[in-house]
Scaffold this active site. Structure first.
Site, PDB file in Angstrom:
ATOM      1  N   LYS A  14       0.636  -1.054   0.254  1.00 36.50           N
ATOM      2  CA  LYS A  14       0.036  -0.244   0.072  1.00 36.50           C
ATOM      3  C   LYS A  14       1.023   1.316  -0.213  1.00 36.50           C
ATOM      4  O   LYS A  14       1.796   0.910   0.506  1.00 36.50           O
ATOM      5  CB  LYS A  14      -0.698   0.176   1.297  1.00 36.50           C
ATOM      6  CG  LYS A  14      -2.009   1.214   1.474  1.00 36.50           C
ATOM      7  CD  LYS A  14      -2.837   1.448   2.479  1.00 36.50           C
ATOM      8  CE  LYS A  14      -4.217   2.494   2.864  1.00 36.50           C
ATOM      9  NZ  LYS A  14      -4.434   2.019   3.630  1.00 36.50           N
ATOM     10  N   GLY A  71      -6.668   1.800  10.082  1.00 42.20           N
ATOM     11  CA  GLY A  71      -6.485   2.560  11.280  1.00 42.20           C
ATOM     12  C   GLY A  71      -8.619   2.735  11.789  1.00 42.20           C
ATOM     13  O   GLY A  71      -8.307   3.319  12.553  1.00 42.20           O
ATOM     14  N   GLY A  72      -9.408   3.164  10.444  1.00 43.65           N
ATOM     15  CA  GLY A  72     -10.250   2.768  10.908  1.00 43.65           C
ATOM     16  C   GLY A  72     -11.013   2.059   9.763  1.00 43.65           C
ATOM     17  O   GLY A  72     -12.376   2.167   8.664  1.00 43.65           O
ATOM     18  N   GLY A  73     -10.664   0.350   9.874  1.00 44.78           N
ATOM     19  CA  GLY A  73     -11.142  -0.646   8.892  1.00 44.78           C
ATOM     20  C   GLY A  73     -10.215  -0.645   6.985  1.00 44.78           C
ATOM     21  O   GLY A  73     -10.963  -1.386   6.932  1.00 44.78           O
ATOM     22  N   SER A  74      -9.695  -0.196   7.473  1.00 42.62           N
ATOM     23  CA  SER A  74      -9.391   0.029   6.214  1.00 42.62           C
ATOM     24  C   SER A  74      -8.264  -1.441   5.302  1.00 42.62           C
ATOM     25  O   SER A  74      -7.873  -0.814   4.261  1.00 42.62           O
ATOM     26  CB  SER A  74      -7.343   1.007   5.866  1.00 42.62           C
ATOM     27  OG  SER A  74      -8.502   2.649   6.310  1.00 42.62           O
ATOM     28  N   SER A 125      -9.596   2.080   3.204  1.00 46.24           N
ATOM     29  CA  SER A 125      -8.832   2.501   2.440  1.00 46.24           C
ATOM     30  C   SER A 125      -7.985   2.131   1.660  1.00 46.24           C
ATOM     31  O   SER A 125      -6.684   2.392   0.663  1.00 46.24           O
ATOM     32  CB  SER A 125      -7.561   3.968   2.618  1.00 46.24           C
ATOM     33  OG  SER A 125      -6.859   3.545   3.715  1.00 46.24           O
TER      34      SER A 125
END
Length: 594
Positions: free
Chosen positions: A205, A302-305, A281
């Site tokens: 990534k 960090g939030g489901g990425s 993301s």
């Protein structure tokens, strides 16, 4: 001034009075010219502050973070108590070399039979080659890494020319890929392969450093202010195992969104339907694995990425315990909610990549006191018995709160099959303060992200961000110091709730997302999109592992009527990766044979 509210101490909450509160996101859905206009208004000194204040008030952020008295001390990063050892595992020393850990993980996998794996009949349906398939083919001289590289290069060029465009990578160097593949091919010809990962193609990534590429975070400017001088720790560990890096995978700009939309390099398309998002993301990593071009990829979460795109693309993705992997060499290496984790087409491939990259940073080894890393013994006959002893926790009103009933049906069916086959116990649980949890996470990840961006925004780089990122940052920078501290007080309460739950269950189960892959509006391709309601459905079950650092994995369990993948999420105790890996493997086997 709003109404003053006082929260009772967390250990005095009357759980019998707790009622599930359905999330209702109050925010406009905008794309194209409307989003551009809204962004300009939002960034104006007077109207911008009014709009942000209104959005925060409508979504109860002011009530929770300004007008609520919270008695707990703040917890600025996850703090874990000592954990009981997991059952039926092989314990490794995280100070071992990556090659040694990968060899240990390999021993824990079921026996490999190439006759059952490699099918030379071209008429059969599409099937992913596993890492062990490639390793066997290389050693048997059926194919070489260099031959595979040439095919992948052709496929990448084909993807570049597709209509609509499907940009999986933002940076890749054909000569570098060929050079890596040639070196691996030479090692195999001399019988000197490094590990089972030698010659395996992996994408990284674009917020993780990987030479010879610059790290852009899928922006147009980050590489100008942050030159890359070495591999990230996780990348270095994979490189030492002989991995071949394909390049830097596309992503939602700076990870500030859940769809994968990116006007800078083009929006990655879902391999199951090119008119739909991949999720974000980590859009590029999930899509390139789902496309079959590489065995695995590294993402950040960090939030489901990792979990969101893995679910929407039908692959396996794991968020490790906070601190289990070293974040050095990533854009968010100083964050408090983010981790680097693997995405793969199968559980066994994910486990091998996880084995290579695990290992806490020196600071986290000292501060977090991680339990020793371990792998489930999937090859042992007693593994099934261990699965059967797992207690599954389900908070039914929350579990059922999905946008599409097909998601709920598939998740129920998978769990019913698991319990019927292995005898797992399903335990009804209650998770208080879910709205508070979501608000605390937003303030926390927002502060983490704005602290990264702030120096560059003040130097004029903010205008080069996409409209969606600028809109998000306008909200992030509005959080005051006192609001941030309130969020960290809530974080401690959420940790308490979950540790209490884990006294009675081993794993919490939820759908990964509340909906399958959303459509890509044409107006969003050029200017981006801000759709917080869609984000709400995609993140509904995601937050706790990030806010309080728990491990979680998304495993594919089937498709809706339109052929779009559905994922089931397993959330484990702190440092409990082996338990969720074992359970995910059991589900994968059941679903594949059902």
């Amino acid at each position: 001034m709003g109404k003053h509210r006082v929260m009772v101490p967390v250990d005095e909450i009357d759980l019998s009075a707790v009622k599930y509160e359905q999330e209702v996101v109050q925010a406009p859905s905008l794309s194209g010219i409307r989003l551009k206009l809204f962004t300009r208004i939002l960034e104006s000194p007077f109207f911008g502050s009014l709009i942000v204040s209104h959005v925060k008030k409508q979504n109860k952020m002011i009530e929770l973070l300004q007008n609520t008295e919270i008695p707990e001390l703040p917890m600025f990063k996850p703090e874990f108590p000592l954990q009981e050892p997991e059952r039926g595992v092989y314990i490794v020393d995280e100070l071992e070399t990556p090659e040694e850990r990968v060899a240990s993980a390999l021993k824990c996998l079921p026996d490999y039979n190439p006759a059952h794996s490699l099918d030379e009949n071209p008429g059969t349906c599409f099937r992913y080659w596993t890492i062990r398939d490639y390793a066997h083919a290389y050693r048997s001289k059926l194919v070489t890494p260099l031959m595979v590289a040439e095919n992948i290069v052709l496929a990448l060029k084909d993807f570049e020319g597709k209509t609509p465009p499907c940009p999986l990578l933002v940076s890749f160097d054909v000569d570098d890929i060929r050079n890596q593949a040639a070196a691996s091919t030479q090692r195999f010809s001399e019988g000197k392969e490094i590990s089972v990962l030698d010659g395996i193609f992996i994408a990284i990534k674009d917020d993780i450093d990987c030479l010879p590429y610059q790290t852009k975070g899928a922006t147009t400017w980050m590489h100008d202010v942050r030159p890359v001088k070495s591999d990230a720790v996780s990348v270095s560990r994979l490189r030492s195992c002989g991995v071949i890096f394909l390049g830097k995978a596309n992503m939602h700009e700076l990870g500030m969104g859940t769809t994968g939309n990116n006007p800078n390099y083009g929006t990655t398309r879902n391999p199951h339907d090119p008119e739909r998002y991949t999720g974000g993301s980590s859009s590029g990593p999930a899509a390139i694995v789902a496309s079959g071009l590489c065995s695995a990829a590294l993402g950040t979460d960090g939030g489901g990425s990792i979990r969101i795109p893995s679910s929407l693309c039908g692959v396996v993705g794991m968020k490790t315990t906070y601190g289990r992997t070293d974040m050095k060499g990533s854009l968010c290496e100083a964050g408090t909610v983010e981790i680097i984790g693997p995405i793969a087409s199968s559980l066994e491939d994910l486990m091998l990549v996880y084995a290579a990259i695990l290992g806490s940073s020196p600071v986290d080894r000292f501060g977090l006191h991680p339990s020793p890393p371990c792998f489930p013994k999937l090859s042992a006959k007693k593994s099934t018995d261990v699965v059967g002893s797992v207690r599954l926790g389900r908070y039914t009103p929350w579990f059922n709160d999905v946008k599409q009933t097909e998601v709920l049906d598939k998740c129920r069916d998978a769990l019913s099959l698991l319990c019927k086959t292995h005898g797992c116990e399903m335990v009804e649980i209650l998770i208080p303060e879910l709205l508070e949890m979501r608000t605390a996470h937003l303030a926390t990840i927002g502060a983490d992200m704005h602290s990264i961006l702030s120096p560059h925004i003040s130097n004029g780089k903010g205008a080069k961000l996409t409209c969606e990122s600028r809109t998000s940052d306008a909200l992030f920078r509005s959080f005051t110091g006192s609001e941030y501290v309130s969020a960290q007080r809530i974080r401690r309460r959420i940790m308490y709730h979950h540790l209490e739950i884990f006294k009675n269950v081993d794993v919490i189960v939820t759908p990964t997302t509340g909906a399958t892959a959303p459509m890509i509006p044409r107006s969003a391709l050029k200017c981006g999109e801000s759709d917080m309601k869609t984000t709400g459905f995609l993140m509904r079950f995601i937050i706790a592992p990030n806010l309080i650092g728990l491990p979680a994995i998304s495993v594919p369990i089937g498709y809706d009527k339109q052929g779009l993948p559905i994922g089931l999420q397993l959330i484990g105790r702190p440092w409990g990766e082996a338990t969720i890996l074992r359970l995910a493997f059991a589900i994968e086997v059941l679903i594949s044979s059902y």
